[in-house]
Design a protein around this motif. Structure first.
Motif, PDB file in Angstrom:
ATOM      1  N   ARG A   1     -35.663  41.775  26.678  1.00  0.00           N
ATOM      2  CA  ARG A   1     -36.098  41.136  25.425  1.00  0.00           C
ATOM      3  C   ARG A   1     -37.117  40.025  25.642  1.00  0.00           C
ATOM      4  NH1 ARG A   1     -31.503  41.570  20.721  1.00  0.00           N
ATOM      5  NH2 ARG A   1     -30.944  43.713  21.162  1.00  0.00           N
TER       6      ARG A   1
ATOM      7  N   ARG B   1     -34.493  32.683  20.348  1.00  0.00           N
ATOM      8  CA  ARG B   1     -33.282  33.150  19.680  1.00  0.00           C
ATOM      9  C   ARG B   1     -32.453  33.994  20.647  1.00  0.00           C
ATOM     10  NH1 ARG B   1     -35.754  34.747  13.657  1.00  0.00           N
ATOM     11  NH2 ARG B   1     -36.855  32.767  13.386  1.00  0.00           N
TER      12      ARG B   1
ATOM     13  N   GLU C   1     -30.181  36.036  19.748  1.00  0.00           N
ATOM     14  CA  GLU C   1     -29.895  37.315  19.093  1.00  0.00           C
ATOM     15  C   GLU C   1     -28.452  37.734  19.356  1.00  0.00           C
ATOM     16  OE1 GLU C   1     -31.722  38.619  16.991  1.00  0.00           O
ATOM     17  OE2 GLU C   1     -33.755  37.881  17.365  1.00  0.00           O
TER      18      GLU C   1
ATOM     19  N   ARG D   1     -37.476  42.554  18.344  1.00  0.00           N
ATOM     20  CA  ARG D   1     -36.407  41.553  18.393  1.00  0.00           C
ATOM     21  C   ARG D   1     -36.337  40.985  19.806  1.00  0.00           C
ATOM     22  NH1 ARG D   1     -32.150  41.039  14.799  1.00  0.00           N
ATOM     23  NH2 ARG D   1     -32.555  43.122  13.969  1.00  0.00           N
TER      24      ARG D   1
ATOM     25  N   HIS E   1     -36.118  37.405  22.622  1.00  0.00           N
ATOM     26  CA  HIS E   1     -35.546  36.071  22.821  1.00  0.00           C
ATOM     27  C   HIS E   1     -36.608  34.978  22.662  1.00  0.00           C
ATOM     28  CE1 HIS E   1     -31.725  37.655  23.894  1.00  0.00           C
ATOM     29  NE2 HIS E   1     -32.107  38.172  25.030  1.00  0.00           N
TER      30      HIS E   1
ATOM     31  N   SER F   1     -26.562  41.157  18.301  1.00  0.00           N
ATOM     32  CA  SER F   1     -27.543  42.194  17.964  1.00  0.00           C
ATOM     33  C   SER F   1     -27.820  43.137  19.130  1.00  0.00           C
ATOM     34  CB  SER F   1     -28.861  41.538  17.527  1.00  0.00           C
ATOM     35  OG  SER F   1     -29.464  40.853  18.604  1.00  0.00           O
TER      36      SER F   1
ATOM     37  N   ASP G   1     -26.402  31.575  18.191  1.00  0.00           N
ATOM     38  CA  ASP G   1     -27.723  32.202  18.149  1.00  0.00           C
ATOM     39  C   ASP G   1     -28.800  31.339  18.803  1.00  0.00           C
ATOM     40  OD1 ASP G   1     -26.906  34.486  16.751  1.00  0.00           O
ATOM     41  OD2 ASP G   1     -26.992  33.420  14.840  1.00  0.00           O
TER      42      ASP G   1
END
Length: 430
Positions: A161, A263, A265, A278, A280, A268, A216
């Motif tokens: 990510r 983030r 996540e 999406r 980090h 998720s 988060d």
């Protein structure tokens, strides 16, 4: 955060509205805490008044040479009682504050019922999704084929990510940020800010990320400092005016910033793990407005048009939806999502949320202005993505791709890039 008295006065109406977003408000608990708080305040006021009277009596008796021992004992007991009630009050206030911080904003009655994007109301579509005489590739394949995106080396550096952009890809990322900032500052009247990427717990609490969403967030514990990496520039921009009274003549305040966003996540995993959707860490241009509450609805429509302008400049097909009550963010009362078309997924995906928070964040941050009678009153806050760079780049690659793997770029970017096309080999073509 809410005013406990206002929620109690609303009674069943507050319960009904919060239930629309899946929150069950127990008014009896709120009423009990508020009542205990008020009783404590009243008792302390009475005891302090009595203590003041006893102190005067001690002085008068002492001047007359009388025995003050009993009076001093009474004064001591009053002091002990006050401290005992104060300790209890601290616990009650802590419970009340914790409860109030956990209650989401009241959803606007215009929001549709439901708790997911399936219940969103479509407002409009802009631009026709492109059609292709070939099977369109997704942005990951396009980016890796041209060499402008490198996910494998990003994973080597930081794990999944994350992404590395290189060459024309890095230039495109920078150009998008600059284009969006120029649109917001030169055309829409926002003032650009450069803000810290690390903020305090109080700052995160002010805009509603804490306490609910701590899982988060990325947190640092360096030199005993409790700091968090920002999930969006909304956090520092809004909190710039925390604990201030803004002159009414200075409203509306319009701010923008381009920052990295961080983030975790949480929850998720398994979703959108491929590509730029999406991550980090990602770059995003944010827009924030602080306004008179009476102007919040009109200002929300303005902000929505400002975010849409970014997509129009890039010739990207998109649609606007109003989120359902149960899918609206914790601090927002009404949110529009802008969803851009992704050919590889044959669907629209969220690229910007534009929200009206009413006075919810202002109460938490203590941002006020003055009414016509000079008395302080809360402002309203709004924010929106204008836009995230990674998702925008992904949509740009996918919607503009050619069969030979090249990507022609919109004229609006040429000024910033100095080239008009990404060739299939990743080179920049004049």
């Amino acid at each position: 955060m809410h005013d406990a008295r206002a929620l109690i006065e609303m009674g069943p109406e507050a319960v009904r509205r919060l239930a629309r977003r899946g929150y069950s408000l127990d008014l009896s608990i709120l009423m009990d805490l508020q009542s205990r708080r008020n009783r404590g305040i009243h008792s302390i006021d009475e005891l302090r008044a009595e203590s003041k009277r006893v102190a005067s009596e001690v002085q008068a008796t002492a001047r007359q040479g009388g025995d003050i021992s009993a009076l001093k004992e009474t004064a001591r007991k009053h002091k002990d009682q006050i401290r005992e009630i104060e300790v209890d009050q601290e616990h009650v206030q802590e419970e009340l504050t914790t409860l109030l911080l956990s209650i989401p904003n009241l959803p606007d009655d215009r929001t549709p019922d439901g708790d997911s994007d399936e219940f969103a109301t479509e407002i409009r579509r802009v631009g026709a999704p492109p059609t292709f005489a070939f099977a369109p590739k997704d942005h990951v394949d396009l980016g890796e084929a041209t060499g402008i995106l490198d996910f494998a080396r990003a994973t080597k550096l930081s794990g999944p990510r994350f992404a590395v952009t290189r060459g024309a890809g890095a230039a495109l990322e920078r150009a998008l940020s600059t284009l969006f900032l120029d649109l917001h500052t030169r055309r829409h009247g926002y003032v650009e800010h450069s803000v810290p990427y690390l903020v305090s717990r109080k700052t995160m609490t002010g805009t509603g990320q804490l306490p609910k969403f701590e899982a988060d967030l990325f947190k640092t514990d360096v030199a005993d400092r409790d700091l968090f990496l920002i999930p969006t520039a909304e956090v520092p921009l809004t909190n710039l005016y925390a604990d201030e009274i803004i002159p009414a003549a200075d409203l509306p305040i319009a701010m923008t910033a381009s920052t990295p966003c961080f983030r975790s996540e949480a929850g998720s995993y398994g979703r959108d793990t491929r590509g730029l959707i999406r991550q980090h860490q990602f770059m995003k241009v944010e827009i924030v407005r602080i306004v008179e509450p009476e102007q919040a609805d009109a200002e929300l429509e303005n902000m929505l048009s400002h975010a849409e302008a970014c997509l129009k400049e890039l010739d990207l097909a998109y649609r606007v939806v109003m989120l359902a009550a149960g899918d609206t963010g914790f601090s927002a009362q009404l949110t529009y999502d802008i969803e851009v078309w992704f050919p590889s997924q044959n669907t629209y995906r969220e690229i910007s949320s534009v929200s009206n928070f009413g006075t919810f964040q202002a109460r938490r941050t203590n941002i006020r202005t003055r009414a016509a009678d000079g008395k302080p009153k809360l402002v309203a806050t709004l924010n929106g993505s204008g836009l995230p760079i990674g998702r925008t780049m992904a949509a740009l690659l996918e919607q503009h791709q050619q069969e030979d793997g090249s990507i022609p770029l919109p004229q609006s970017l040429v000024t910033y890039l100095g080239f008009r096309r990404l060739a299939a080999d990743g080179s920049a073509e004049e």
